[in-house]
Design a protein around this motif. Structure first.
Motif, PDB file in Angstrom:
ATOM      1  N   LEU A   1      36.744  94.292  81.005  1.00 46.11           N
ATOM      2  CA  LEU A   1      37.779  94.926  81.944  1.00 46.11           C
ATOM      3  C   LEU A   1      36.356  95.584  83.091  1.00 46.11           C
ATOM      4  CD1 LEU A   1      40.508  95.723  82.167  1.00 46.11           C
ATOM      5  CD2 LEU A   1      39.943  97.855  80.942  1.00 46.11           C
ATOM      6  N   THR A   2      36.713  95.263  84.588  1.00 47.46           N
ATOM      7  CA  THR A   2      35.801  95.847  85.502  1.00 47.46           C
ATOM      8  C   THR A   2      36.443  96.982  86.135  1.00 47.46           C
ATOM      9  OG1 THR A   2      36.938  94.523  87.126  1.00 47.46           O
ATOM     10  CG2 THR A   2      35.254  93.363  85.862  1.00 47.46           C
ATOM     11  N   GLU A   3      35.601  97.707  86.906  1.00 43.82           N
ATOM     12  CA  GLU A   3      36.123  98.688  87.677  1.00 43.82           C
ATOM     13  C   GLU A   3      37.467  98.567  88.580  1.00 43.82           C
ATOM     14  OE1 GLU A   3      32.872  98.344  86.989  1.00 43.82           O
ATOM     15  OE2 GLU A   3      31.929 100.330  87.070  1.00 43.82           O
TER      16      GLU A   3
ATOM     17  N   LEU B   1      40.231  98.530  86.126  1.00 50.84           N
ATOM     18  CA  LEU B   1      40.558  99.976  85.669  1.00 50.84           C
ATOM     19  C   LEU B   1      41.359 100.950  86.978  1.00 50.84           C
ATOM     20  CD1 LEU B   1      37.211 100.910  84.051  1.00 50.84           C
ATOM     21  CD2 LEU B   1      39.357 100.450  83.016  1.00 50.84           C
ATOM     22  N   LEU B   2      40.886 100.512  88.163  1.00 49.05           N
ATOM     23  CA  LEU B   2      41.517 101.278  89.435  1.00 49.05           C
ATOM     24  C   LEU B   2      42.797 100.791  89.603  1.00 49.05           C
ATOM     25  CD1 LEU B   2      39.250 101.510  92.537  1.00 49.05           C
ATOM     26  CD2 LEU B   2      40.455 103.008  91.654  1.00 49.05           C
TER      27      LEU B   2
ATOM     28  N   LEU C   1      43.952 109.298  84.615  1.00 49.01           N
ATOM     29  CA  LEU C   1      42.548 108.253  84.766  1.00 49.01           C
ATOM     30  C   LEU C   1      42.499 107.292  83.566  1.00 49.01           C
ATOM     31  CD1 LEU C   1      40.083 111.719  84.928  1.00 49.01           C
ATOM     32  CD2 LEU C   1      40.916 109.814  86.923  1.00 49.01           C
ATOM     33  N   VAL C   2      41.852 106.117  84.160  1.00 50.80           N
ATOM     34  CA  VAL C   2      41.685 105.068  83.191  1.00 50.80           C
ATOM     35  C   VAL C   2      40.183 104.698  83.080  1.00 50.80           C
ATOM     36  CG1 VAL C   2      42.372 102.452  82.535  1.00 50.80           C
ATOM     37  CG2 VAL C   2      43.992 104.098  83.516  1.00 50.80           C
ATOM     38  N   PHE C   3      39.749 104.783  81.628  1.00 47.98           N
ATOM     39  CA  PHE C   3      38.313 104.380  81.589  1.00 47.98           C
ATOM     40  C   PHE C   3      38.239 103.364  80.581  1.00 47.98           C
ATOM     41  CE2 PHE C   3      36.570 108.291  83.632  1.00 47.98           C
ATOM     42  CZ  PHE C   3      37.500 109.291  83.258  1.00 47.98           C
ATOM     43  N   ASN C   4      37.024 102.527  80.783  1.00 48.18           N
ATOM     44  CA  ASN C   4      36.465 101.848  79.642  1.00 48.18           C
ATOM     45  C   ASN C   4      35.312 102.489  79.075  1.00 48.18           C
ATOM     46  OD1 ASN C   4      34.358 101.620  81.222  1.00 48.18           O
ATOM     47  ND2 ASN C   4      34.822  99.315  81.562  1.00 48.18           N
TER      48      ASN C   4
ATOM     49  N   THR D   1      32.643 103.524  81.448  1.00 49.02           N
ATOM     50  CA  THR D   1      33.021 104.607  82.626  1.00 49.02           C
ATOM     51  C   THR D   1      33.347 105.792  82.007  1.00 49.02           C
ATOM     52  OG1 THR D   1      35.222 103.880  82.733  1.00 49.02           O
ATOM     53  CG2 THR D   1      33.478 102.699  84.275  1.00 49.02           C
TER      54      THR D   1
ATOM     55  N   ARG E   1      30.113 107.534  81.632  1.00 51.07           N
ATOM     56  CA  ARG E   1      29.278 107.978  83.111  1.00 51.07           C
ATOM     57  C   ARG E   1      30.118 109.384  83.651  1.00 51.07           C
ATOM     58  NH1 ARG E   1      29.554 102.885  85.653  1.00 51.07           N
ATOM     59  NH2 ARG E   1      31.228 103.343  87.045  1.00 51.07           N
ATOM     60  N   HIS E   2      31.491 109.391  83.244  1.00 53.23           N
ATOM     61  CA  HIS E   2      32.112 110.582  83.873  1.00 53.23           C
ATOM     62  C   HIS E   2      32.228 111.627  82.862  1.00 53.23           C
ATOM     63  CE1 HIS E   2      33.090 108.941  88.001  1.00 53.23           C
ATOM     64  NE2 HIS E   2      33.113 107.678  87.175  1.00 53.23           N
ATOM     65  N   PHE E   3      32.123 111.509  81.839  1.00 52.50           N
ATOM     66  CA  PHE E   3      32.226 112.350  80.897  1.00 52.50           C
ATOM     67  C   PHE E   3      30.853 112.415  79.841  1.00 52.50           C
ATOM     68  CE2 PHE E   3      36.140 113.926  82.004  1.00 52.50           C
ATOM     69  CZ  PHE E   3      37.290 113.070  81.669  1.00 52.50           C
TER      70      PHE E   3
ATOM     71  N   TYR F   1      36.355  90.076  95.522  1.00 54.39           N
ATOM     72  CA  TYR F   1      36.327  90.188  94.258  1.00 54.39           C
ATOM     73  C   TYR F   1      37.461  89.292  93.601  1.00 54.39           C
ATOM     74  CZ  TYR F   1      37.345  92.482  89.907  1.00 54.39           C
ATOM     75  OH  TYR F   1      37.610  92.601  88.737  1.00 54.39           O
TER      76      TYR F   1
ATOM     77  N   ARG G   1      37.110  86.770  90.463  1.00 56.94           N
ATOM     78  CA  ARG G   1      37.751  87.063  89.229  1.00 56.94           C
ATOM     79  C   ARG G   1      38.831  85.837  88.656  1.00 56.94           C
ATOM     80  NH1 ARG G   1      36.983  89.244  84.567  1.00 56.94           N
ATOM     81  NH2 ARG G   1      38.010  91.054  84.154  1.00 56.94           N
TER      82      ARG G   1
ATOM     83  N   GLN H   1      30.880  93.554  92.676  1.00 60.16           N
ATOM     84  CA  GLN H   1      31.233  94.256  91.365  1.00 60.16           C
ATOM     85  C   GLN H   1      30.963  95.740  91.718  1.00 60.16           C
ATOM     86  OE1 GLN H   1      32.850  94.427  88.912  1.00 60.16           O
ATOM     87  NE2 GLN H   1      31.842  94.633  87.028  1.00 60.16           N
TER      88      GLN H   1
ATOM     89  N   PHE I   1      33.242  97.900  94.115  1.00 57.59           N
ATOM     90  CA  PHE I   1      34.170  98.286  93.211  1.00 57.59           C
ATOM     91  C   PHE I   1      33.953  99.512  92.415  1.00 57.59           C
ATOM     92  CE2 PHE I   1      38.080  96.696  94.408  1.00 57.59           C
ATOM     93  CZ  PHE I   1      38.051  95.601  94.773  1.00 57.59           C
ATOM     94  N   GLY I   2      32.686  99.400  91.847  1.00 58.39           N
ATOM     95  CA  GLY I   2      32.198 100.283  90.670  1.00 58.39           C
ATOM     96  C   GLY I   2      32.065 101.684  91.747  1.00 58.39           C
TER      97      GLY I   2
ATOM     98  N   TYR J   1      35.517 103.134  92.535  1.00 60.31           N
ATOM     99  CA  TYR J   1      36.260 103.574  91.312  1.00 60.31           C
ATOM    100  C   TYR J   1      35.638 105.246  90.885  1.00 60.31           C
ATOM    101  CZ  TYR J   1      36.720 104.180  86.159  1.00 60.31           C
ATOM    102  OH  TYR J   1      37.325 104.803  85.063  1.00 60.31           O
TER     103      TYR J   1
ATOM    104  N   GLN K   1      35.940 110.739  90.353  1.00 60.29           N
ATOM    105  CA  GLN K   1      35.246 112.344  90.714  1.00 60.29           C
ATOM    106  C   GLN K   1      36.189 113.202  91.576  1.00 60.29           C
ATOM    107  OE1 GLN K   1      32.432 114.044  89.672  1.00 60.29           O
ATOM    108  NE2 GLN K   1      32.543 112.282  88.221  1.00 60.29           N
TER     109      GLN K   1
ATOM    110  N   LEU L   1      38.592 114.542  89.534  1.00 61.97           N
ATOM    111  CA  LEU L   1      38.060 115.616  88.521  1.00 61.97           C
ATOM    112  C   LEU L   1      37.950 116.894  89.194  1.00 61.97           C
ATOM    113  CD1 LEU L   1      36.162 113.382  85.947  1.00 61.97           C
ATOM    114  CD2 LEU L   1      38.259 114.667  85.294  1.00 61.97           C
TER     115      LEU L   1
END
Lengths: 177, 341
Positions: free
Chosen positions: A112-114, A117-118, A149-152, A155, A158-160, B273, B277, B320, B323-324, B327, B332, B335
C-alpha cells in the motif's frame, strides 16, 4: 500499555486509556451493533481505532489477499462506516464522548502506497461522514468526528512517533540484544 | 532484436551514463531535466539508421536540432574542448559515434560499426508527446523542403502512420489487440489525401476535431494495422498519458503489455503515478518489465540511474515521493488543525 490485535502491537503511554471495545461479553450488544477494535483516549483525543492486518503470518495467503482486494476496492467501507457510527452511539449512551472522536484505520499491507492511503481516506471521509457538503455544514452544529485517517505501519510510525507499532512475529524472531 | 544497452559520455545533460535495458518494457521516470527524452531519442536514432542510408550523426542533428545544425552543441556544455561519445548495443552489435564540441558538421563525426549495424535492421517508431496526425496534411512536404523547424521524430511518425494497411487475415492475437484499442476510441482510422479521419458512430470526423487523447490511440491502432508494430519492432513513447484521461490509463497499459507479449520492445517515459501503478498491478510473472529512475546526484548534480524489476523497490521514485509529501501534509493538517467538515 501495549495494545494487541493479532500480530500487530501498538505501545501507548501509561497515561493513555486503552479499551478493547469489540469484546461481546463486555459490549453486550454486538448482535445488533457493530464495534471498532479499540477506543483509545490520550492527550485529550479519543480515537476509534480499527486494525486490519492483511499480512498476518499465520493466515492462508489467498485469504488475506482476497481481503486486501476487498479493502482496496472499497468493499469494506460499509462495514467501517457502521463500526464508526455504532461505536459513536454506544459511547454517547455511556456519556463518554467529550470531544468528537477520531476514526483511525491502521492497515498492515506492505504494497500500500501513500497515494492509495489518501484515496481510501478520502472515500471513508465521504461516507462516515466526516467531510460534509455545504447544505449539511449549515445545519449541523457539531461534527460527528474530528477526522478520519488511514495509515499503514510505516506512516503510522511517522505521524505517531510516540505510539510505537510493530509485528509481534518480527519481534519474536529477531535475535536477542 | 531488442536494444540491450547504451553508453553515453559527455552527451547533452549526461556526463557518463551506462544502462542495460530489458528486452521487454522499459519505463523511465525522473524529474524534468534528467534526460529521459534525450535518452529515448538516442536509442530511436540508432534504431532508425539501421534501416536507412542516413548517418547516425546526421540523424542526431535532425532529432535534436542544435542551433545552426552544429553537432558540437550536443556535447555536454563545459569549459574548453570536450568530446562526446555514444554507443548503442543490440544483438551483439555496437554502433558508436563521437565528436568534439568544435564539430560544426555532422559529417565530421567519427562513426564506427554502422555497416554491420545495418546488416540487421530493426523497425522502430517514436511517438512524440505532441500528437501529429491532425497536422499531417502537407507537413511532410514542408519538412522535406526544410520549411519547418521541427525535430525529425515529427516527420518520421507521419511516415509510419501513412504506410498502407496490411492486407489479408490478421492473426488472432493482433486482431484482439486491435479490437481492444478500437473500444478505447470507439472507431477506426482512415486516411484520405494525407488527412486522417475517425470513422465512428457519429460519422466521419476529421482528426483536427477529435480529442487529442483519442488521436494518439488511433495512431497506435494504425501502427499495429499497418505492420509497423510487430514482433521484433521497438516502440519509443514519450509520456503516453499526456492528454489522456486517467480512466484510459488501465486499458492503455493493457495494450502496451499485449504489444510486449507479441514481441515489441517498449521504451516509455512517464510522469504519472497511475501509469506506474497500472503496470505494477497488471504485469504477469512472465512479463519482462524494468523500471528506471533518472536522478541528479545530490552532491555532484550529475545524472545517475537506478533500475528495478519491481516498482516498490525502485529508488529514488520521485513520483511516489510526491504523493508521500501530499499524504503527510493532509494528515498533519488534520491532526493539528480545524477538521469540522
Amino acid at each position: 500499555m501495549i495494545l494487541r490485535e493479532g500480530d500487530i502491537e501498538i505501545e501507548f503511554p501509561d497515561t493513555a486509556q486503552v479499551e478493547r471495545f469489540d469484546v461481546p461479553s463486555k459490549h453486550g450488544l454486538t448482535h445488533c451493533m457493530k464495534a471498532v477494535d479499540f477506543v483509545v483516549t490520550d492527550s485529550g483525543r479519543t480515537f476509534f481505532l480499527e486494525i486490519k492486518d492483511f499480512e498476518h503470518p499465520a493466515a492462508p495467503p489467498d485469504r488475506t489477499s482476497a481481503d486486501a482486494q476487498r479493502f482496496l476496492t472499497g468493499q469494506l467501507n460499509e462495514d467501517l462506516k457502521h463500526k464508526f457510527r455504532d461505536t459513536f452511539l454506544y459511547k454517547w449512551a455511556e456519556k463518554k464522548l467529550s470531544d468528537p472522536p477520531w476514526f483511525v484505520l491502521l492497515v498492515a499491507l506492505t504494497d500500500l502506497t501513500e497515494a492509495e492511503l489518501l484515496a481510501q481516506q478520502t472515500e471513508l471521509q465521504r461516507i462516515l461522514p466526516v467531510s460534509l457538503p455545504e447544505t449539511v455544514k449549515k445545519r449541523w452544529k457539531q461534527p460527528l468526528s474530528s477526522g478520519c485517517l488511514v495509515f499503514n505501519m510505516e506512516t503510522w510510525q511517522r505521524h505517531f512517533p510516540a505510539y510505537r507499532v510493530r509485528r509481534k512475529s518480527a519481534k519474536d524472531s529477531s535475535p536477542r540484544d | 532484436m531488442p536494444v540491450e544497452s547504451v553508453r553515453l559520455t559527455n552527451f547533452t545533460a549526461f556526463k557518463k551514463l551506462e544502462i542495460e535495458f530489458s528486452p521487454g518494457v522499459n519505463i523511465l521516470i525522473g524529474e524534468n531535466g534528467t534526460g529521459k527524452t534525450h535518452l529515448l531519442k538516442v536509442l530511436y536514432g540508432a534504431c532508425d539508421v539501421s534501416q536507412s542510408t542516413e548517418g547516425l550523426a546526421e540523424k542526431l542533428v535532425r532529432l535534436f536540432l542544435p542551433s545552426g545544425n552544429a553537432l558540437g552543441r550536443l556535447v555536454r556544455r563545459q569549459k574548453g574542448s570536450a568530446t562526446a561519445s555514444l554507443a548503442v548495443i543490440r544483438d551483439g552489435l555496437t554502433v558508436r559515434v563521437s565528436f568534439s564540441n568544435h564539430t560544426k558538421q555532422a559529417s565530421s563525426a567519427q562513426t564506427l560499426g554502422l555497416r554491420k549495424w545495418r546488416e540487421k535492421p530493426v523497425e522502430s517508431v517514436y511517438i512524440p508527446v505532441k500528437e501529429m496526425l491532425a497536422n499531417a496534411p502537407q507537413f511532410r512536404s514542408l519538412y522535406a523542403l526544410r520549411e519547418v523547424h521541427f525535430e525529425a521524430e515529427y516527420a518520421d511518425i507521419l511516415d509510419r502512420a501513412f504506410r498502407p494497411l496490411l492486407r489479408g487475415p490478421v492473426d488472432p492475437q493482433r486482431a484482439e489487440l486491435l479490437e481492444r484499442l478500437r473500444e478505447t476510441f470507439r472507431g477506426t482510422v482512415k486516411t484520405e489525401n494525407e488527412e486522417f479521419f475517425l470513422n465512428s458512430r457519429e460519422g466521419r470526423i476529421e482528426f483536427t476535431l477529435v480529442a487529442e487523447g483519442f488521436r494518439k490511440l488511433g495512431l497506435l491502432w494504425l501502427l499495429i494495422q499497418n505492420g509497423t508494430l510487430l514482433d521484433g519492432s521497438v516502440l519509443f513513447w514519450d509520456e503516453p498519458e499526456a492528454n489522456l484521461n486517467p480512466a484510459l490509463y488501465g486499458p492503455l497499459v493493457d495494450i502496451l503489455l499485449q504489444l510486449h507479449r507479441l514481441g515489441v520492445q517498449v521504451f516509455l517515459t512517464t510522469h504519472d503515478y497511475v501509469m506506474l501503478r497500472e503496470f505494477d498491478l497488471r504485469q504477469k510473472d512472465t512479463d519482462r518489465i524494468l523500471y528506471l529512475s533518472l536522478y541528479r546526484d545530490p552532491e555532484t548534480d550529475e545524472i545517475q540511474h537506478a533500475t528495478s524489476e519491481t516498482l516498490s523497490e525502485l529508488h529514488p521514485n520521485v513520483i511516489q515521493k510526491t504523493f508521500g509529501d501530499i499524504y503527510d501534509r493532509v494528515v498533519q493538517r488534520a491532526l493539528t488543525g480545524e477538521t469540522f467538515g
